[in-house]
Design a protein around this motif. Structure first.
Motif, PDB file in Angstrom:
ATOM      1  N   HIS A 180      -0.854   7.886  -1.682  1.00 15.86           N
ATOM      2  CA  HIS A 180      -1.187   7.381  -0.349  1.00 15.86           C
ATOM      3  C   HIS A 180      -0.915   5.878  -0.304  1.00 15.86           C
ATOM      4  N   VAL A 181      -1.015   5.333   0.906  1.00 20.68           N
ATOM      5  CA  VAL A 181      -0.553   3.955   1.105  1.00 20.68           C
ATOM      6  C   VAL A 181      -1.324   2.921   0.280  1.00 20.68           C
ATOM      7  N   LEU A 182      -2.640   3.028   0.217  1.00 22.95           N
ATOM      8  CA  LEU A 182      -3.394   1.928  -0.383  1.00 22.95           C
ATOM      9  C   LEU A 182      -3.077   1.767  -1.875  1.00 22.95           C
ATOM     10  N   ARG A 208      -2.387   2.582  12.390  1.00 21.78           N
ATOM     11  CA  ARG A 208      -3.715   2.130  11.968  1.00 21.78           C
ATOM     12  C   ARG A 208      -4.396   3.243  11.163  1.00 21.78           C
ATOM     13  N   ARG A 209      -5.072   2.854  10.106  1.00 19.79           N
ATOM     14  CA  ARG A 209      -5.787   3.818   9.263  1.00 19.79           C
ATOM     15  C   ARG A 209      -7.181   3.290   8.930  1.00 19.79           C
ATOM     16  N   GLU A 210      -8.036   4.252   8.631  1.00 18.01           N
ATOM     17  CA  GLU A 210      -9.415   3.968   8.200  1.00 18.01           C
ATOM     18  C   GLU A 210      -9.470   4.297   6.712  1.00 18.01           C
ATOM     19  N   SER A 243      -4.459  -2.067  10.713  1.00 19.33           N
ATOM     20  CA  SER A 243      -3.049  -1.665  10.707  1.00 19.33           C
ATOM     21  C   SER A 243      -2.517  -1.741   9.268  1.00 19.33           C
ATOM     22  N   ILE A 244      -1.418  -1.031   9.038  1.00 18.81           N
ATOM     23  CA  ILE A 244      -0.800  -1.044   7.703  1.00 18.81           C
ATOM     24  C   ILE A 244      -0.333  -2.472   7.376  1.00 18.81           C
ATOM     25  N   LYS A 245       0.122  -3.198   8.397  1.00 19.66           N
ATOM     26  CA  LYS A 245       0.534  -4.595   8.186  1.00 19.66           C
ATOM     27  C   LYS A 245      -0.660  -5.440   7.721  1.00 19.66           C
TER      28      LYS A 245
HETATM   29  O1  GFB Z   1      -1.362   6.980   3.094  1.00 18.92           O
HETATM   30  P1  GFB Z   1      -0.291   7.695   3.802  1.00 18.92           P
HETATM   31  O2  GFB Z   1       0.776   8.295   2.973  1.00 18.92           O
HETATM   32  O3  GFB Z   1      -0.989   8.800   4.659  1.00 18.92           O
HETATM   33  O4  GFB Z   1       0.451   6.681   4.826  1.00 18.92           O
HETATM   34  P2  GFB Z   1      -1.133   9.310   6.162  1.00 18.92           P
HETATM   35  C1  GFB Z   1      -0.256   5.919   5.750  1.00 18.92           C
HETATM   36  C2  GFB Z   1       0.688   4.962   6.449  1.00 18.92           C
HETATM   37  O5  GFB Z   1       1.103   3.947   5.517  1.00 18.92           O
HETATM   38  C3  GFB Z   1       1.986   5.581   7.001  1.00 18.92           C
HETATM   39  C4  GFB Z   1       2.512   3.790   5.560  1.00 18.92           C
HETATM   40  O6  GFB Z   1       2.292   4.984   8.238  1.00 18.92           O
HETATM   41  C5  GFB Z   1       3.019   5.181   5.940  1.00 18.92           C
HETATM   42  O7  GFB Z   1       4.348   5.118   6.445  1.00 18.92           O
HETATM   43  N1  GFB Z   1       3.000   3.280   4.281  1.00 18.92           N
HETATM   44  C6  GFB Z   1       3.549   2.043   4.103  1.00 18.92           C
HETATM   45  C7  GFB Z   1       3.029   3.907   3.083  1.00 18.92           C
HETATM   46  N2  GFB Z   1       3.952   1.895   2.844  1.00 18.92           N
HETATM   47  C8  GFB Z   1       3.638   3.025   2.178  1.00 18.92           C
HETATM   48  C9  GFB Z   1       3.803   3.444   0.818  1.00 18.92           C
HETATM   49  O8  GFB Z   1       4.342   2.736  -0.024  1.00 18.92           O
HETATM   50  N3  GFB Z   1       3.331   4.693   0.512  1.00 18.92           N
HETATM   51  C10 GFB Z   1       2.732   5.499   1.432  1.00 18.92           C
HETATM   52  N4  GFB Z   1       2.279   6.700   1.043  1.00 18.92           N
HETATM   53  N5  GFB Z   1       2.595   5.130   2.732  1.00 18.92           N
HETATM   54  C11 GFB Z   1      -1.561  11.489   4.831  1.00 18.92           C
HETATM   55  C12 GFB Z   1      -1.275  12.929   5.075  1.00 18.92           C
HETATM   56  O9  GFB Z   1      -1.081  10.845   5.938  1.00 18.92           O
HETATM   57  O10 GFB Z   1      -2.939  11.182   4.755  1.00 18.92           O
HETATM   58  C13 GFB Z   1      -2.151  13.831   4.327  1.00 18.92           C
HETATM   59  O11 GFB Z   1       0.098  13.156   4.878  1.00 18.92           O
HETATM   60  C14 GFB Z   1      -3.587  13.398   4.190  1.00 18.92           C
HETATM   61  O12 GFB Z   1      -2.100  15.077   4.947  1.00 18.92           O
HETATM   62  C15 GFB Z   1      -3.736  11.933   3.936  1.00 18.92           C
HETATM   63  O13 GFB Z   1      -4.326  13.751   5.311  1.00 18.92           O
HETATM   64  C16 GFB Z   1      -5.158  11.461   4.031  1.00 18.92           C
HETATM   65  O14 GFB Z   1      -2.458   8.853   6.655  1.00 18.92           O
HETATM   66  O15 GFB Z   1       0.014   8.983   7.039  1.00 18.92           O
END
Ligand code: GFB
Length: 308
Positions: A180-182, A208-210, A243-245
């Motif tokens: 995941h992103v974090l 935007r994410r929580e 936001s991701i930014k």
């Molecule tokens: O964490 P993430 O993969 O999960 O991505 P989702 C969240 C946001 O961060 C997206 C961006 O807009 C990604 O494009 N992002 C930026 C990145 N840089 C990166 C990076 O280096 N890696 C990743 N992974 N993301 C998942 C779902 O969605 O969340 C699953 O696919 C699950 O089903 C999980 O529910 C909690 O929030 O987009």
């Protein structure tokens, strides 16, 4: 749960399961059952049945799941739907057959519709189309919720479902393709600080994410296992998003990276916003404790400890 109750934590080596196991141990629960993947394949019907028949746990935390970030979800949709459905079907059905007193099923905030109003209330489930990047995973998780509710209705079981928001913390997956992103950004910024190369962040940076620290989630799960018996699903989050930014800015500060950040708009953004309404769990008496900066610092510290 009593301190001596027999409690099965399914998925105890994963991010969520390990935090739940740790929380239970800290709280003095002393009759916990665990099995590694090698000892028990949760996708194998016979093995799961034999396990429940032998151990007969009283309480089950169903934290075993196939999980991953946006890219893993889009690349391996079959693995996500198959593994999650299989794990749920066998665990929930055998929990019923072998008289489990209570089961807690872990869903995900991605079960809510792509265009749901924000913050997302529990009643928005099944009111619209899903985000395509994780639809197979979301469908599996929705099936798990519906299975718990159906068994409660038909067989009088006590199976509850909770919906955590995006999670992070020690023990997270730091693989750049599947994480995941974090956790991905912690690794990217750390490596960029060492190499002097720019950091590439996927997407536009505007979604935007929580983010919820996994130890807070574990505490909420144990709290709900002890005090919530209900048909309704329960969101678990902080009620705050960024936001991701902004997240990238935050992580670069914690790590001390001052170089360039590039946004790769060829990569998907996924849902534009994904924020849970946490009124229900707050009114039951639980609130998230760990603020984002503190959580990132702890997670970075853990990541560094794995690099030695
Ligand atoms: O964490 P993430 O993969 O999960 O991505 P989702 C969240 C946001 O961060 C997206 C961006 O807009 C990604 O494009 N992002 C930026 C990145 N840089 C990166 C990076 O280096 N890696 C990743 N992974 N993301 C998942 C779902 O969605 O969340 C699953 O696919 C699950 O089903 C999980 O529910 C909690 O929030 O987009």
């Amino acid at each position: 749960m009593e301190k001596e109750s027999k409690i099965y934590v399914a998925g105890h080596r994963g991010l969520v399961g390990s935090a739940i196991l740790h929380n239970l141990q800290e709280e003095g629960y002393n009759n916990i059952v665990i099995r590694t993947h090698r000892e028990l394949d949760l996708c194998n019907q016979q093995e799961v049945r034999a396990f429940f028949e032998k151990e007969r746990p009283e309480y089950v935390f169903l934290a075993a799941a196939k999980v991953g970030g946006i890219l893993a979800n889009s690349t391996y949709p079959a693995d996500f739907i198959y593994n999650n459905l299989a794990i749920q079907i066998y665990a929930i059905h055998n929990a019923y057959l072998y008289g489990v007193k209570k089961l807690l099923f872990l869903g995900s905030s991605c079960i809510y519709p792509k265009f749901a109003p924000q913050p997302m209330k529990e009643e928005y489930l099944l009111t619209g189309i899903l985000e395509p990047t994780n639809e197979p995973y979301a469908i599996a998780k929705i099936s798990g919720i519906k299975m718990c509710q159906a068994y409660n209705r038909q067989y009088g079981t006590n199976f509850i479902s909770v919906m955590p928001t995006n999670l992070y913390g020690p023990g997270d997956n730091f693989d750049l393709e599947t994480s995941h992103v974090l956790s991905a950004l912690i690794r990217k910024f750390h490596e960029a600080k060492l190499s002097g190369q720019p950091v590439t962040v996927w997407g536009t940076g505007t979604p935007r994410r929580e983010f919820l620290y996994v130890n807070d989630l574990a505490e909420a799960c144990v709290f709900l296992m002890n005090c919530y018996d209900g048909e309704d699903i329960i969101n678990i989050g902080t009620g705050l998003d960024i936001s991701i930014k902004e997240l990238a800015g935050f992580i670069s500060e914690v790590i001390g990276y001052r170089g360039e950040i590039i946004f790769d708009t060829g990569k998907p953004d996924g849902m534009q916003r994904k924020l849970l309404d946490v009124t229900r769990i707050n009114s039951l008496g639980w609130k998230a404790k760990t603020d984002l900066r503190e959580g990132i610092e702890k997670t970075y510290k853990w990541y560094l400890s794995t690099q030695k």
